[in-house]
Design a protein around this motif. Structure first.
Motif, mmCIF file in Angstrom:
data_model
loop_
_atom_site.group_PDB
_atom_site.id
_atom_site.type_symbol
_atom_site.label_atom_id
_atom_site.label_comp_id
_atom_site.label_asym_id
_atom_site.label_seq_id
_atom_site.Cartn_x
_atom_site.Cartn_y
_atom_site.Cartn_z
ATOM 1 N N SER A 27 0.812 -1.220 0.000
ATOM 2 C CA SER A 27 0.000 0.000 0.000
ATOM 3 C C SER A 27 0.843 1.266 0.000
ATOM 4 C CB SER A 27 -0.919 0.011 1.231
ATOM 5 O OG SER A 27 -1.731 -1.149 1.244
ATOM 6 N N GLU A 28 2.027 1.199 0.597
ATOM 7 C CA GLU A 28 2.905 2.370 0.635
ATOM 8 C C GLU A 28 3.771 2.483 -0.603
ATOM 9 O OE1 GLU A 28 2.529 0.308 3.448
ATOM 10 O OE2 GLU A 28 1.025 1.805 4.029
ATOM 11 N N GLY A 29 3.726 1.479 -1.451
ATOM 12 C CA GLY A 29 4.517 1.505 -2.665
ATOM 13 C C GLY A 29 5.985 1.282 -2.437
ATOM 14 N N VAL A 30 6.344 0.603 -1.326
ATOM 15 C CA VAL A 30 7.749 0.428 -0.969
ATOM 16 C C VAL A 30 8.178 -1.024 -1.065
ATOM 17 C CG1 VAL A 30 9.465 0.730 0.852
ATOM 18 C CG2 VAL A 30 7.645 2.432 0.556
ATOM 19 N N LYS A 31 7.521 -1.913 -0.334
ATOM 20 C CA LYS A 31 7.899 -3.319 -0.290
ATOM 21 C C LYS A 31 7.048 -4.142 -1.250
ATOM 22 C CE LYS A 31 9.266 -3.119 4.578
ATOM 23 N NZ LYS A 31 9.010 -3.678 5.940
ATOM 24 N N PRO A 32 7.550 -5.307 -1.677
ATOM 25 C CA PRO A 32 6.705 -6.179 -2.502
ATOM 26 C C PRO A 32 5.469 -6.623 -1.731
ATOM 27 C CG PRO A 32 9.001 -6.873 -2.608
ATOM 28 C CD PRO A 32 8.910 -5.858 -1.509
ATOM 29 N N GLU A 33 4.342 -6.570 -2.382
ATOM 30 C CA GLU A 33 3.109 -7.100 -1.798
ATOM 31 C C GLU A 33 3.186 -8.622 -1.832
ATOM 32 O OE1 GLU A 33 -0.745 -7.266 -0.165
ATOM 33 O OE2 GLU A 33 0.711 -5.611 -0.322
ATOM 34 N N THR A 34 2.757 -9.255 -0.761
ATOM 35 C CA THR A 34 2.720 -10.715 -0.719
ATOM 36 C C THR A 34 1.292 -11.184 -0.488
ATOM 37 O OG1 THR A 34 3.188 -10.805 1.650
ATOM 38 C CG2 THR A 34 5.079 -10.854 0.149
ATOM 39 N N GLN A 78 -5.371 -9.697 -2.652
ATOM 40 C CA GLN A 78 -6.511 -9.255 -1.853
ATOM 41 C C GLN A 78 -6.430 -7.781 -1.445
ATOM 42 O OE1 GLN A 78 -9.002 -11.586 -1.633
ATOM 43 N NE2 GLN A 78 -7.498 -12.614 -2.954
ATOM 44 N N ASN A 79 -5.221 -7.265 -1.285
ATOM 45 C CA ASN A 79 -5.040 -5.875 -0.890
ATOM 46 C C ASN A 79 -5.279 -4.969 -2.088
ATOM 47 O OD1 ASN A 79 -4.291 -3.394 0.120
ATOM 48 N ND2 ASN A 79 -2.105 -3.893 0.288
ATOM 49 N N GLU A 80 -6.437 -4.355 -2.127
ATOM 50 C CA GLU A 80 -6.772 -3.524 -3.298
ATOM 51 C C GLU A 80 -6.015 -2.202 -3.309
ATOM 52 O OE1 GLU A 80 -11.001 -3.231 -3.596
ATOM 53 O OE2 GLU A 80 -11.198 -5.330 -4.224
ATOM 54 N N ASP A 81 -5.256 -1.939 -2.244
ATOM 55 C CA ASP A 81 -4.413 -0.745 -2.222
ATOM 56 C C ASP A 81 -2.988 -1.040 -2.670
ATOM 57 O OD1 ASP A 81 -6.424 0.958 -1.284
ATOM 58 O OD2 ASP A 81 -6.100 0.299 0.781
ATOM 59 N N GLY A 112 2.064 5.167 -11.501
ATOM 60 C CA GLY A 112 1.526 4.568 -10.284
ATOM 61 C C GLY A 112 0.020 4.434 -10.318
ATOM 62 N N LYS A 113 -0.453 3.256 -9.955
ATOM 63 C CA LYS A 113 -1.899 3.026 -9.937
ATOM 64 C C LYS A 113 -2.182 1.787 -9.095
ATOM 65 C CE LYS A 113 -5.454 4.148 -13.305
ATOM 66 N NZ LYS A 113 -5.767 4.263 -14.747
ATOM 67 N N GLY A 114 -3.351 1.722 -8.487
ATOM 68 C CA GLY A 114 -3.703 0.612 -7.627
ATOM 69 C C GLY A 114 -3.987 -0.660 -8.421
ATOM 70 N N ILE A 115 -3.737 -1.809 -7.786
ATOM 71 C CA ILE A 115 -3.989 -3.099 -8.421
ATOM 72 C C ILE A 115 -5.449 -3.240 -8.808
ATOM 73 C CG2 ILE A 115 -4.321 -4.209 -6.167
ATOM 74 C CD1 ILE A 115 -2.904 -5.917 -9.315
ATOM 75 N N ASP A 116 -6.362 -2.606 -8.061
ATOM 76 C CA ASP A 116 -7.783 -2.741 -8.366
ATOM 77 C C ASP A 116 -8.129 -2.157 -9.722
ATOM 78 O OD1 ASP A 116 -7.205 -0.204 -7.406
ATOM 79 O OD2 ASP A 116 -9.128 0.070 -6.408
ATOM 80 N N ALA A 117 -7.309 -1.242 -10.229
ATOM 81 C CA ALA A 117 -7.566 -0.636 -11.544
ATOM 82 C C ALA A 117 -6.922 -1.420 -12.676
ATOM 83 C CB ALA A 117 -7.033 0.797 -11.567
ATOM 84 N N LEU A 118 -5.983 -2.320 -12.367
ATOM 85 C CA LEU A 118 -5.176 -2.940 -13.423
ATOM 86 C C LEU A 118 -5.160 -4.459 -13.384
ATOM 87 C CD1 LEU A 118 -2.161 -0.476 -13.180
ATOM 88 C CD2 LEU A 118 -3.736 -0.655 -15.105
#
Length: 828
Positions: A370-377, A425-428, A437-443
């Motif tokens: 969500s912060e755009g720093v670490k890989p989302e898992t 699952q994290n839509e942010d 930059g854009k959220g996973i929910d849009a792409l």
């Protein structure tokens, strides 16, 4: 809740017009005479133009640069005429009406027929959660087709359909929703006006279509589209035929990529072999050899992900398990020598224990938190994983690097993209989106498209003249530009056999012409013998034909699994190979016009009300009606034959008038097929391997009672030279009459290996009296053996009621004349 109720003002630009209302602003593009774009934003400004899905635009798009699939057109000027209560703007085909208050759009054709109408006072809405709605009026005689990969019957009226990519293993093909693809497009067919229109919502957020499931007594009957975010960016497409709508939609999102010819062959597959402890490579090679021993054609093998298993038992993409595949390069070479291509399974999720995890992390190649720093898992096969971000140039380049080193450098140019639904699952979670930059929910649904595009680019960079063969499980609108698709992990059941048909037909109407399903069923116990035979008999008509399984009873689904039934399986697959020239021509048609290969009857016979609801019988191209046996223990099959032509039983030659339901006796070997009058069907007799066999004799099955034409397409099947004119199109024209004329016109420079043409000319009433080739009489043979031994001539087959015509293929355009005059033997 915000609703556009009143038009406040209009601003006209050079090639668009902006409309300002009390709740939202709209931008209108008249892209062509038959495509209108209406862009709606509830914000003060529109977002930047940046689309991964569109192949055609009438505006500058930030993502179009360097994409060879993109076309920039000049739109038509938008000039509104103020008529008091409404504004109108027109093209040659359409009239866009803007009602000022209550604000609503209405679209009519040049005849004045209402093609689309917003629900007044409820047309465009944003709710308090930010969700966007578009409400359209629904007529009592509207039928709704398409929506991408959806279960149930073909007509989706009264359904509520969710758009989201999901891994739906073992799904119910009648009811499960959603599946793997997210394609927010539909075709509306109105039975009263007999006109078709299309609507594409250019929005990749999770969304819902309600197709008349919801009702309210305060409003006219309606459908709606609801998206969780973004803009309401809709494209309206005129017909008036369904075929016109599909063509225009694929103009917009792209045509089907021209596949390799060998992709039309039988592609073996099973998860079982790659899970063997050792020497899985020998199991695969043994499978190909066993196919030859059984007389079953085979042209490739989809290699399931067990080949990537590490020492800990987990799957690691790009990793070859050396116990199972000691020498991958030698294995691939041996498979190629056996006449089979390898398509390895790859997945975009990388487990935290993956040997390459840190390399991708260091490059910033993963989707971020969500912060755009670490890989989302998130959860994935084998545990927690991060996911490659294909909107990030660094992610694409690193992925292509490993595609090249692990596969393409070894001779692999067929890539099987699997488990790419991106169920984060994290839509942010944040995507790079080319730096914006854009959220996973849009792409989310766009990422599998870009994964396929990366494979296409990697092959082009490493082997530029080799045509790629890419297969995708997930996808968004436009996936057809990059990949063949399949309907995922279907359940092993009679229901799946039956309802996978409308799933495939709906995809074809949604622009994805090259697709299929796992034959025999993927998830569940081994199919019983009758079900397996029927599934193969159905699967041979799907562009992607692969028997693939993950059986839950420790078995493996193979063509010879039931020896007593193997002859039926063999016969069906051989029929598939006979039809390869027809299939290849249909796929070229898909690449040029967007046409489906498997077509619902309504696509070809939309003016016949009896086919508007037909979901299970279908057309293969324009010439063959297929009515597979889909129920256990069947002894008869009822078949409705559409109006407007005659139909000829493929097997018996018996003729039927259209517009009636017939009853056909069937047994375990039956594949009910009917030839449409006017048909031209190219066939390859005796073809067993597309890689290695050379087709020197092309057979043309022609029914000449109606004038028609068909273009037979051929090229080398593996290179990109067809893009430079190295192909051969043979347009076969049929001019019906007592003197029937067959014309053959050529286009292209491909030096075809075909040396002989055999025409099987179906004769409805009488035999020919004389046949001429380029004005010269062809000899008539009374004994078939003499005809077979000859180089040129004709013979009348009494049993088939067909004239068999043979000659050396002329290298220039030519004609064949068939005289059906009656010879008066008495007066002689």
């Amino acid at each position: 809740m915000r609703v556009s109720r009143t038009l406040l003002r209009v601003s006209e630009g050079a090639d668009y017009a902006d409309l300002f209302t009390d709740a939202a602003r709209y931008r209108i593009y008249l892209m062509t005479d038959d495509i209108i774009r209406i862009r709606c934003s509830f914000s003060d400004e529109f977002g930047k133009e940046g689309s991964y899905a569109l192949a055609m635009a009438a505006w500058d798009d930030e993502l179009a640069a360097g994409d060879p699939d993109r076309v920039r057109i000049e739109g038509l000027p938008v000039r509104f005429e103020d008529q008091g209560a409404q504004l109108t703007a027109a093209t040659r085909s359409l009239r866009l009406i803007v009602h000022k208050q209550p604000f609503a759009f209405e679209i009519r054709d040049a005849d004045g027929t209402v093609l689309h109408k917003d629900v007044p006072e409820k047309g465009f809405v944003q709710d308090k959660l930010g969700r966007l709605y578009h409400y359209s009026a629904m007529d009592a005689n509207d039928h709704y087709y398409g929506f991408g990969e959806k279960t149930g019957k073909l007509n989706k009226r009264s359904r509520r359909l969710r758009m989201r990519n999901v891994d739906t293993i073992g799904y119910d093909s009648e009811y499960t929703d959603p599946l793997y693809k997210h394609i927010p497009f539909y075709i509306k067919w109105n039975g009263s006006s007999r006109k078709a229109t299309g609507m594409f919502y250019h929005n990749s957020y999770e969304s819902v279509f309600d197709v008349g499931s919801e009702r309210s007594g305060y409003w006219t009957p309606y459908t709606y589209f609801c998206a969780d975010g973004g803009e309401l960016d809709l494209f309206f497409m005129n017909g008036p035929r369904l075929q016109d709508v599909v063509r225009r939609y694929t103009d917009l999102t792209g045509k089907t990529i021209m596949p390799t010819k060998y992709s039309l062959g039988y592609m073996g597959s099973t998860m079982y072999y790659t899970e063997l402890d050792r020497n899985a490579d020998q199991a695969v090679l043994g499978f190909v050899e066993r196919c030859k021993e059984e007389g079953i054609p085979c042209d490739g093998f989809f290699l399931s992900s067990g080949y990537t298993t590490g020492k800990d038992g987990k799957r690691y993409v790009f990793n070859w398990n050396r116990d199972r595949f000691p020498d991958p390069e030698a294995f691939i070479r041996s498979l190629k020598e056996a006449g089979a291509a390898l398509a390895p399974n790859i997945k975009p999720g990388m487990l935290l224990t993956h040997p390459l995890y840190q390399e991708f992390d260091k490059a910033g190649a993963y989707i971020k938190d969500s912060e755009g720093v670490k890989p989302e898992t998130d959860r994935y096969w084998g545990g927690a994983a991060s996911f490659v971000d294909f909107t990030n140039p660094a992610g694409r380049e690193l992925w292509k690097k490993h595609l090249k080193s692990s596969f393409i450098s070894l001779g692999v140019t067929s890539i099987w993209n699997d488990n790419n639904e991106y169920e984060i699952q994290n839509e942010d979670a944040k995507c790079h989106y080319e730096g914006a930059g854009k959220g996973i929910d849009a792409l989310r649904p766009v990422l599998p498209n870009l994964m396929a595009r990366a494979a296409k680019e990697a092959i082009a960079e490493e082997a530029p003249d080799v045509r790629p063969y890419i297969v995708n499980r997930a996808g968004f609108a436009g996936i057809q530009r990059y990949a063949q698709t399949w309907a995922g992990d279907n359940n092993t059941s009679w229901k799946s056999l039956k309802y996978n048909i409308p799933v495939i037909l709906g995809m074809g109407l949604s622009g994805v012409a090259n697709q299929g399903c796992d034959i025999g069923g993927f998830f569940g116990p081994a199919p019983e013998p009758e079900l397996f035979v029927r599934w193969v008999q159905n699967g041979i008509f799907q562009p992607r034909f692969s028997i693939h399984s993950c059986n839950t009873d420790n078995t493996v689904t193979e063509p010879w699994m039931y020896p007593a039934y193997t002859p039926y399986v063999r016969d069906a697959i051989r029929l598939r190979y006979r039809l390869v020239p027809y299939f290849y021509s249909l796929l070229r048609e898909a690449a040029e016009a967007g046409s489906p290969v498997m077509r619902p009857l309504v696509y070809e016979f939309e003016n016949d009300p009896n086919v508007w609801e037909e979901s299970f019988d279908f057309m293969l191209g324009s010439s063959i009606l297929v009515a597979n046996v889909l129920e256990p223990g069947a002894a008869v099959r009822q078949v409705y034959l559409p109006q407007g032509c005659e139909w000829i039983d493929w097997w018996s030659g018996k003729r039927y008038a259209g517009g009636q339901t017939i009853e056909v006796p069937v047994d375990i070997g039956s594949i009910p097929m009917f030839i449409r009058s006017g048909a031209v069907i190219p066939l390859a007799e005796g073809l067993h391997n597309i890689h290695n066999d050379v087709v020197e004799e092309l057979k043309l099955l022609i029914e000449p009672s109606q004038s028609s034409s068909f273009t037979v397409y051929d090229d080398d099947g593996v290179s990109n030279q067809f893009k430079h004119g190295n192909y051969l199109k043979t347009t076969v024209g049929v001019k019906a009459g007592s003197r029937t004329e067959l014309s053959f016109g050529y286009e292209g420079s491909y030096d075809s290996p075909v040396k002989r043409i055999v025409v099987e000319l179906m004769c409805s009433r009488i035999a020919p009296i004389q046949i001429e080739l380029q004005g010269g009489k062809l000899p008539l043979y009374l004994d078939r053996r003499d005809w077979e031994a000859s180089e040129a001539g004709w013979y009348y087959d009494m049993e088939r009621k067909a004239a068999l015509i043979k000659y050396v293929r002329p290298l220039q355009e030519y004609s064949v004349a068939v005289d059906f005059g009656v010879k008066d033997l008495i007066s002689i």
